[in-house]
Design an enzyme around this catalytic site. Sequence first.
Site, PDB file in Angstrom:
ATOM      1  N   GLU A 151       2.440   3.040  -7.317  1.00 35.90           N
ATOM      2  CA  GLU A 151       1.213   2.400  -7.798  1.00 35.90           C
ATOM      3  C   GLU A 151       1.374   1.860  -9.204  1.00 35.90           C
ATOM      4  O   GLU A 151       0.949   0.735  -9.511  1.00 35.90           O
ATOM      5  CB  GLU A 151       0.047   3.389  -7.728  1.00 35.90           C
ATOM      6  N   HIS A 184      -8.085   0.743  -3.691  1.00 35.60           N
ATOM      7  CA  HIS A 184      -8.405   2.053  -3.129  1.00 35.60           C
ATOM      8  C   HIS A 184      -9.526   1.984  -2.097  1.00 35.60           C
ATOM      9  O   HIS A 184      -9.949   3.024  -1.578  1.00 35.60           O
ATOM     10  CB  HIS A 184      -8.783   3.027  -4.250  1.00 35.60           C
TER      11      HIS A 184
END
Length: 292
Positions: A151, A184
């Site tokens: 990420e 997300h």
Amino acid sequence: MAATMEVTFECQSEMNSVIYCLLLAIMYVGSLYVCGIQLPRDHPKTVTRRIAAVTIVCVIAPIFLLFIGQPTGQDQPVRWLWHWLGIRWEGFFLAATLPLLLTMILFLGPLSMAIVDLYQVDSLVSPRMWCEEDFCSLIFLRNFIVAPISEEFIFRACMLPLLVPCLGITKSIFICPLLFGVAHAHHAIERFRSQEQLLNILFSFIFQFTYTTIFGTFCAFIFLRTGHLIGILLCHSFCNMMGFPAFHQIFSYRRPISAIISILFVVGLASFIYLLFPLSDPSLYNNDIYHF
């Protein structure tokens, strides 16, 4: 297209830079579902294939940047692609310690709660361990190693070199995390598939989007100030271990423990704000990558 690993990034247009970042985000999130497994996200097959998928994306992303970048001109300092990605030796030790120390100071309150729980010092609540997973398990590997590395690499190291030349330092620090927060949203899809109540899904998404965006802003700030990837990797892993601070449990402890913990929450936040700029001073890390 850059012919070598020596590359610079010039502004084509603000729209293009954002679109490139969106493509990276779509590649990352899309890779989680391209394997087509309908099993729960914590199933070993799902975890294994997703780890493999994001690893492939992390290999492809620097190649993608090479196609966008321009060869370094004769009047420009030599910048290797790895420098833009925050992978370099100058200032490495401080970059691996000071940002993590800064994050631990911010979490002074939660850390004190964890210590109290660990030793069961006059606590009314059952011990809460930072990490209940086996250190050798796939869940641990995903949550505390693969997720932080992949990420931060995609959403900070690969996106900020594209955004900064067009949007500048300040705008990039705040725009880049929005992509991280939106990425997300796929957790909401998984909750919907599990037939969770829609209101709970909406609340969870808003909370996670806000929290990840704020955290992403901090990581973008640290990355650009230090010019290093290692610091935000460690901070991300640490924050995953700690989770969101359990404010509601502060007063579950007997006095004076609850009072001390409350004070440490305030001291941690105040100290974090005071030390944020001094501990991220680019001169500490020999950082001139992003022209501070």
